[in-house]
Design a protein around this motif. Structure first.
Motif, PDB file in Angstrom:
ATOM      1  N   ASP A 155     -58.758 -35.520 -55.115  1.00 45.29           N
ATOM      2  CA  ASP A 155     -59.333 -34.267 -55.596  1.00 45.29           C
ATOM      3  C   ASP A 155     -60.153 -33.610 -54.492  1.00 45.29           C
ATOM      4  OD1 ASP A 155     -61.776 -35.601 -55.521  1.00 45.29           O
ATOM      5  OD2 ASP A 155     -61.897 -35.862 -57.698  1.00 45.29           O
ATOM      6  N   GLU A 156     -60.808 -32.491 -54.826  1.00 44.52           N
ATOM      7  CA  GLU A 156     -61.545 -31.728 -53.817  1.00 44.52           C
ATOM      8  C   GLU A 156     -62.692 -32.520 -53.212  1.00 44.52           C
ATOM      9  OE1 GLU A 156     -61.873 -26.980 -53.642  1.00 44.52           O
ATOM     10  OE2 GLU A 156     -62.572 -27.838 -55.530  1.00 44.52           O
ATOM     11  N   GLN A 157     -63.214 -33.475 -53.967  1.00 48.99           N
ATOM     12  CA  GLN A 157     -64.326 -34.299 -53.478  1.00 48.99           C
ATOM     13  C   GLN A 157     -63.846 -35.494 -52.654  1.00 48.99           C
ATOM     14  OE1 GLN A 157     -64.288 -33.137 -56.874  1.00 48.99           O
ATOM     15  NE2 GLN A 157     -65.446 -31.456 -55.950  1.00 48.99           N
ATOM     16  N   GLY A 158     -62.542 -35.625 -52.499  1.00 50.17           N
ATOM     17  CA  GLY A 158     -61.995 -36.728 -51.724  1.00 50.17           C
ATOM     18  C   GLY A 158     -61.771 -37.997 -52.506  1.00 50.17           C
ATOM     19  N   HIS A 159     -61.931 -37.931 -53.834  1.00 51.80           N
ATOM     20  CA  HIS A 159     -61.707 -39.102 -54.681  1.00 51.80           C
ATOM     21  C   HIS A 159     -60.215 -39.215 -55.025  1.00 51.80           C
ATOM     22  CE1 HIS A 159     -66.059 -38.169 -55.971  1.00 51.80           C
ATOM     23  NE2 HIS A 159     -66.073 -39.104 -55.030  1.00 51.80           N
ATOM     24  N   ALA A 160     -59.715 -40.433 -55.024  1.00 54.22           N
ATOM     25  CA  ALA A 160     -58.301 -40.651 -55.345  1.00 54.22           C
ATOM     26  C   ALA A 160     -58.007 -40.246 -56.778  1.00 54.22           C
ATOM     27  CB  ALA A 160     -57.932 -42.110 -55.127  1.00 54.22           C
ATOM     28  N   LEU A 161     -56.850 -39.628 -56.972  1.00 50.93           N
ATOM     29  CA  LEU A 161     -56.338 -39.329 -58.300  1.00 50.93           C
ATOM     30  C   LEU A 161     -55.189 -40.288 -58.599  1.00 50.93           C
ATOM     31  CD1 LEU A 161     -56.259 -35.427 -58.091  1.00 50.93           C
ATOM     32  CD2 LEU A 161     -57.740 -36.774 -59.596  1.00 50.93           C
ATOM     33  N   ASN A 162     -55.160 -40.823 -59.797  1.00 48.83           N
ATOM     34  CA  ASN A 162     -54.018 -41.653 -60.181  1.00 48.83           C
ATOM     35  C   ASN A 162     -52.768 -40.787 -60.200  1.00 48.83           C
ATOM     36  OD1 ASN A 162     -55.239 -44.356 -60.817  1.00 48.83           O
ATOM     37  ND2 ASN A 162     -56.523 -43.046 -62.084  1.00 48.83           N
ATOM     38  N   ASP A 163     -51.716 -41.293 -59.609  1.00 44.08           N
ATOM     39  CA  ASP A 163     -50.531 -40.473 -59.358  1.00 44.08           C
ATOM     40  C   ASP A 163     -49.276 -41.334 -59.439  1.00 44.08           C
ATOM     41  OD1 ASP A 163     -50.737 -41.967 -57.018  1.00 44.08           O
ATOM     42  OD2 ASP A 163     -51.313 -40.276 -55.756  1.00 44.08           O
ATOM     43  N   HIS A 164     -48.234 -40.929 -58.762  1.00 42.56           N
ATOM     44  CA  HIS A 164     -46.950 -41.623 -58.793  1.00 42.56           C
ATOM     45  C   HIS A 164     -46.441 -41.791 -60.231  1.00 42.56           C
ATOM     46  CE1 HIS A 164     -48.167 -42.684 -54.673  1.00 42.56           C
ATOM     47  NE2 HIS A 164     -46.877 -42.902 -54.440  1.00 42.56           N
ATOM     48  N   PHE A 165     -46.833 -40.883 -61.130  1.00 48.02           N
ATOM     49  CA  PHE A 165     -46.347 -40.942 -62.503  1.00 48.02           C
ATOM     50  C   PHE A 165     -44.852 -40.677 -62.488  1.00 48.02           C
ATOM     51  CE2 PHE A 165     -45.966 -38.894 -66.836  1.00 48.02           C
ATOM     52  CZ  PHE A 165     -46.152 -40.063 -67.554  1.00 48.02           C
ATOM     53  N   PHE A 166     -44.078 -41.622 -62.972  1.00 48.59           N
ATOM     54  CA  PHE A 166     -42.624 -41.569 -62.860  1.00 48.59           C
ATOM     55  C   PHE A 166     -42.208 -41.268 -61.413  1.00 48.59           C
ATOM     56  CE2 PHE A 166     -42.774 -41.758 -67.344  1.00 48.59           C
ATOM     57  CZ  PHE A 166     -41.510 -42.100 -67.796  1.00 48.59           C
ATOM     58  N   ALA A 167     -42.954 -41.865 -60.490  1.00 48.11           N
ATOM     59  CA  ALA A 167     -42.671 -41.719 -59.060  1.00 48.11           C
ATOM     60  C   ALA A 167     -42.643 -40.260 -58.621  1.00 48.11           C
ATOM     61  CB  ALA A 167     -41.350 -42.416 -58.695  1.00 48.11           C
ATOM     62  N   GLN A 168     -43.519 -39.428 -59.234  1.00 51.31           N
ATOM     63  CA  GLN A 168     -43.566 -38.027 -58.824  1.00 51.31           C
ATOM     64  C   GLN A 168     -44.890 -37.321 -59.113  1.00 51.31           C
ATOM     65  OE1 GLN A 168     -41.096 -35.341 -61.703  1.00 51.31           O
ATOM     66  NE2 GLN A 168     -40.085 -37.358 -61.812  1.00 51.31           N
ATOM     67  N   SER A 169     -45.436 -37.398 -60.338  1.00 53.56           N
ATOM     68  CA  SER A 169     -46.635 -36.621 -60.706  1.00 53.56           C
ATOM     69  C   SER A 169     -46.423 -35.144 -60.390  1.00 53.56           C
ATOM     70  CB  SER A 169     -47.877 -37.154 -59.988  1.00 53.56           C
ATOM     71  OG  SER A 169     -48.293 -38.397 -60.516  1.00 53.56           O
ATOM     72  N   SER A 170     -45.531 -34.514 -61.141  1.00 53.13           N
ATOM     73  CA  SER A 170     -45.070 -33.168 -60.796  1.00 53.13           C
ATOM     74  C   SER A 170     -45.752 -32.036 -61.561  1.00 53.13           C
ATOM     75  CB  SER A 170     -43.555 -33.081 -60.975  1.00 53.13           C
ATOM     76  OG  SER A 170     -43.149 -33.503 -62.257  1.00 53.13           O
ATOM     77  N   PHE A 171     -46.870 -32.294 -62.259  1.00 53.61           N
ATOM     78  CA  PHE A 171     -47.708 -31.198 -62.735  1.00 53.61           C
ATOM     79  C   PHE A 171     -48.582 -30.739 -61.575  1.00 53.61           C
ATOM     80  CE2 PHE A 171     -47.724 -32.579 -67.492  1.00 53.61           C
ATOM     81  CZ  PHE A 171     -46.524 -31.919 -67.694  1.00 53.61           C
ATOM     82  N   ALA A 172     -47.937 -30.301 -60.510  1.00 56.05           N
ATOM     83  CA  ALA A 172     -48.626 -29.899 -59.294  1.00 56.05           C
ATOM     84  C   ALA A 172     -47.685 -29.030 -58.468  1.00 56.05           C
ATOM     85  CB  ALA A 172     -49.057 -31.132 -58.487  1.00 56.05           C
ATOM     86  N   THR A 173     -48.274 -28.289 -57.537  1.00 55.62           N
ATOM     87  CA  THR A 173     -47.450 -27.388 -56.722  1.00 55.62           C
ATOM     88  C   THR A 173     -46.580 -28.153 -55.729  1.00 55.62           C
ATOM     89  OG1 THR A 173     -49.418 -27.076 -55.334  1.00 55.62           O
ATOM     90  CG2 THR A 173     -48.935 -25.363 -56.959  1.00 55.62           C
ATOM     91  N   TYR A 174     -47.003 -29.369 -55.377  1.00 61.93           N
ATOM     92  CA  TYR A 174     -46.183 -30.246 -54.537  1.00 61.93           C
ATOM     93  C   TYR A 174     -46.224 -31.653 -55.118  1.00 61.93           C
ATOM     94  CZ  TYR A 174     -45.961 -26.632 -50.945  1.00 61.93           C
ATOM     95  OH  TYR A 174     -45.710 -25.460 -50.266  1.00 61.93           O
TER      96      TYR A 174
END
Length: 374
Positions: A131-150
């Motif tokens: 995130d903007e503060q540099g904290h890790a976000l849990n991701d790789h959801f279904f090997a993609q996490s595609s509610f995002a611009t990239y």
């Protein structure tokens, strides 16, 4: 060791159980190894996104969800061999590619399926998003996490599709649509002239109706409680519909078919509906189960009915799909006018993501697609 370059993105972040999706500024690292960076054009919203948001499945939060992404390849890692910048792609589920199930061509049953799709991190526990503060976000959801611009995927779960197909439409082929269609074509192997019943008229169930028509079933029955869904089922190829609030679906199906269907699919995740689907099978009939209830849910059926009727009940993940083969096949069927899954969808802007979730949960929209960017 150098830190990978970070690209600024916008992502819909889920920070707590049942919390709304919040659009936040975030950062994503560059692709490494066999990874593929995709500029997301649109992402389908699936029931699984909501049950993870609500923590029926224990994906760690805060997280970036989304698992039906479609877009254009922006960059590739040094080990990628068969994808290139500019390719149009659909992102699908993650799998290891080297366990016994994957080696047998059954990647949907990968021994590390949960880790690759629901762990909130990559195979080595790594994160690609912060995130903007540099904290890790849990991701790789279904090997993609595609509610995002990239989004970062891997080469094995990033599927090239024809550029003449509308890329903003294709994301749901990566999960929900391939689950319903694949259950019919790959798993149950519905045969020409047979009788098929879809219990549940959501996006998965109606994808199954479309696929049953492609497979040549002579009798296609859709069961639901929403009149508009039943009307759409008839438009998509169902020969009969049953409103289970108004009639006993088991009795109705037995009357329509003269004894029961050869094939059925249960997509509601409701144990009482699963029992109806079992009871509606004819002799030696087969039922596929794709509806996902909360973990620990149990169901009941008459063991002697199962035994003496030679009936089969089987779970199905992702329609037993080999995505690199099956997704392009569905795209080609769509381009030929034989698989009209576009009639199931409604588009929402990225800022409307919570409205899309609400409309989906209320049954107002069968398959929301979130337009992330042009």
């Amino acid at each position: 060791m150098t830190t990978p370059l970070l690209r600024p993105i916008q992502a819909a972040v889920t920070r707590g159980k049942g919390a709304p999706f919040v659009l936040e500024q975030a950062r994503i690292r560059a692709p490494q190894g066999d990874e593929v960076l995709v500029r997301i054009v649109a992402t389908g919203m699936c029931h699984t996104d909501m049950i993870v948001r609500d923590q029926y499945y224990p994906v760690p939060l805060p997280a970036v969800l989304g698992h039906e992404g479609s877009g254009i390849v922006e960059a590739v890692g040094p080990l990628v061999q068969n994808l290139a910048v500019g390719d149009h792609v659909v992102m699908t589920y993650g799998y290891c590619g080297h366990c016994l199930a994957c080696d047998a061509g059954q990647a949907a049953y990968c021994q590390d399926f949960f880790g690759r799709n629901f762990s909130g991190a990559g195979p080595e526990g790594e994160h690609a998003l912060q995130d903007e503060q540099g904290h890790a976000l849990n991701d790789h959801f279904f090997a993609q996490s595609s509610f995002a611009t990239y989004a970062l995927g891997r080469e094995n779960n990033t599927v090239r599709v024809p550029k003449e197909a509308p890329i903003e439409l294709l994301g749901p082929l990566g999960c929900g649509i391939q689950t319903g269609a694949g259950a019919v074509i790959n798993s149950l192997k519905v045969t020409p002239g047979s009788a098929f019943a879809a219990f549940g008229g959501g996006a998965v169930g109606l994808s199954a109706v479309l696929a049953a028509q492609v497979a040549g079933a002579a009798t296609i029955i859709a069961v639901d409680v929403v009149p508009s869904r039943l009307a759409l089922a008839l438009e998509l190829g169902a020969t009969h519909v049953v409103n289970s609030r108004e009639a006993d679906p088991v009795a109705a199906i037995r009357e329509i078919t003269g004894g029961g269907v050869q094939f059925a699919l249960e997509s509601t995740g409701r144990p009482e509906v699963l029992r109806q689907a079992v009871d509606a099978l004819g002799s030696r009939g087969a039922l596929g189960v794709v509806g996902a209830p909360p973990l620990g849910t149990t169901a009941q059926f008459d063991v002697n009915d199962l035994l003496l009727g030679g009936k089969v009940i089987r779970g199905i993940v992702e329609g037993d799909s080999v995505p690199k083969k099956f997704i392009p096949e569905l795209v080609n069927l769509y381009l030929q006018g034989r698989f009209a899954f576009d009639k199931l969808v409604r588009f929402y802007d990225f800022e409307q993501i919570n409205q899309a979730a609400e409309d989906s949960e209320k049954g107002l929209t069968l398959k929301p697609i979130i337009r992330i960017q042009k």
